[in-house]
Design an enzyme around this catalytic site. Structure first.
Site, PDB file in Angstrom:
ATOM      1  N   GLU A  44     -20.336  21.489  23.568  1.00  0.00           N
ATOM      2  CA  GLU A  44     -20.901  22.101  24.774  1.00  0.00           C
ATOM      3  C   GLU A  44     -22.201  22.826  24.437  1.00  0.00           C
ATOM      4  O   GLU A  44     -23.186  22.738  25.175  1.00  0.00           O
ATOM      5  CB  GLU A  44     -19.900  23.075  25.380  1.00  0.00           C
ATOM      6  CG  GLU A  44     -20.435  23.815  26.597  1.00  0.00           C
ATOM      7  CD  GLU A  44     -19.689  25.112  26.864  1.00  0.00           C
ATOM      8  OE1 GLU A  44     -20.179  25.887  27.703  1.00  0.00           O
ATOM      9  OE2 GLU A  44     -18.640  25.346  26.231  1.00  0.00           O
ATOM     10  N   ASP A  89     -25.604  21.445  26.163  1.00  0.00           N
ATOM     11  CA  ASP A  89     -26.387  22.276  27.064  1.00  0.00           C
ATOM     12  C   ASP A  89     -27.874  22.118  26.773  1.00  0.00           C
ATOM     13  O   ASP A  89     -28.696  21.983  27.692  1.00  0.00           O
ATOM     14  CB  ASP A  89     -25.951  23.738  26.907  1.00  0.00           C
ATOM     15  CG  ASP A  89     -26.784  24.680  27.747  1.00  0.00           C
ATOM     16  OD1 ASP A  89     -26.870  24.487  28.973  1.00  0.00           O
ATOM     17  OD2 ASP A  89     -27.362  25.628  27.176  1.00  0.00           O
ATOM     18  N   ASP A 141     -18.239  22.687  31.582  1.00  0.00           N
ATOM     19  CA  ASP A 141     -18.335  22.724  30.116  1.00  0.00           C
ATOM     20  C   ASP A 141     -18.140  21.333  29.519  1.00  0.00           C
ATOM     21  O   ASP A 141     -18.841  20.937  28.579  1.00  0.00           O
ATOM     22  CB  ASP A 141     -17.285  23.674  29.541  1.00  0.00           C
ATOM     23  CG  ASP A 141     -17.578  25.134  29.865  1.00  0.00           C
ATOM     24  OD1 ASP A 141     -18.702  25.442  30.296  1.00  0.00           O
ATOM     25  OD2 ASP A 141     -16.660  25.964  29.687  1.00  0.00           O
ATOM     26  N   GLU A 191     -21.219  19.067  29.809  1.00  0.00           N
ATOM     27  CA  GLU A 191     -22.208  19.354  28.760  1.00  0.00           C
ATOM     28  C   GLU A 191     -21.723  18.845  27.404  1.00  0.00           C
ATOM     29  O   GLU A 191     -22.519  18.312  26.611  1.00  0.00           O
ATOM     30  CB  GLU A 191     -22.470  20.859  28.705  1.00  0.00           C
ATOM     31  CG  GLU A 191     -23.171  21.390  29.940  1.00  0.00           C
ATOM     32  CD  GLU A 191     -23.341  22.894  29.935  1.00  0.00           C
ATOM     33  OE1 GLU A 191     -24.175  23.388  30.694  1.00  0.00           O
ATOM     34  OE2 GLU A 191     -22.619  23.584  29.166  1.00  0.00           O
TER      35      GLU A 191
END
Length: 237
Positions: free
Chosen positions: A49, A53, A122, A125
């Protein structure tokens, strides 16, 4: 039998994502919540994650830069923030139908974790990060482009509130900042109605109404922007 059932499901998930993993363990980790492991948290989606991101932000920035060649930095930043916010990522994960594939602890399952918007965001990502590690930037960019292009061209929310948009428009033309004057206040104390006029130098006032001064000011600014053709009635920003 259980393994035979899981295999086609995972293949369908990969098809929806748009990437076939060479390293299946990466996808496994991207789908694993911390509640499903007892000790080694590196086996969960948390690290992926973190990476995803940043990869998502780069991919979307790349897309926006190419799609809006006349947009200034401020507009690009607002569009980026809208696209990569948690709600957008959760929508993408929902479209990928990741819920049934999530590895969750019993408590998370019982509390509806497979539909939890924060978890889904989450995981979206994390999957982008996993695709990046598995196939490189090109693969990640392809996945992001397929998932986010429609949202890029049709934002779910106005990219700017009306007052900010009007102030930026006025400043861009060397005009003083718009001002807002109370025209009338009506109704009982528990349900007031405000009429506010927005004034821009050299142009006719526009009036908006609302149950608070703030709402009325936004309505007045939006009315001005639409009247002057700066905003279309159904498309803000």
């Amino acid at each position: 039998m259980s393994a035979r059932r899981r295999a086609p499901d995972r293949a369908l998930l990969e098809a929806r994502i748009g990437h076939r993993f060479a390293d299946a363990d990466l996808l496994e980790r991207a789908l694993t919540h911390v509640s499903a492991v007892h000790s080694d948290k590196t086996r969960t989606y948390q690290r992926l994650e973190f990476l995803g991101d940043r990869v998502l932000g780069l991919c979307v920035s790349d897309m926006l830069f190419a799609a809006f060649p006349s947009a200034e930095e401020g507009e690009l930043s607002r569009r980026l923030a809208e696209l990569v916010r948690k709600e957008s990522c959760a929508e993408v994960a929902t479209a990928w139908e990741v819920g049934p594939h999530l590895k969750l602890g019993d408590g998370e399952v019982a509390s509806g974790g497979r539909r939890n918007r924060a978890i889904l965001a989450d995981v979206c990502e994390a999957i982008v990060g996993a695709v990046f590690l598995d196939g490189g930037y090109g693969a990640a960019r392809g996945v992001v482009e397929r998932a986010f292009t429609e949202r890029m061209h049709a934002p779910r929310r106005p990219l700017r509130d009306a007052k900010t948009a009007l102030q930026e428009w006025a400043q861009g033309r060397g005009l003083p900042a718009p001002t807002y004057d109370l025209v009338t206040r009506s109704g009982p104390d528990h349900a007031p109605m405000f009429r506010i006029a927005v004034k821009v130098e050299g142009l006719a006032d526009a009036v908006g109404e609302g149950a608070s001064k703030r709402v009325a000011e936004q309505a007045a600014a939006a009315g001005f922007l639409q009247r002057e053709g700066i905003w279309k009635a159904d498309s803000h920003g």
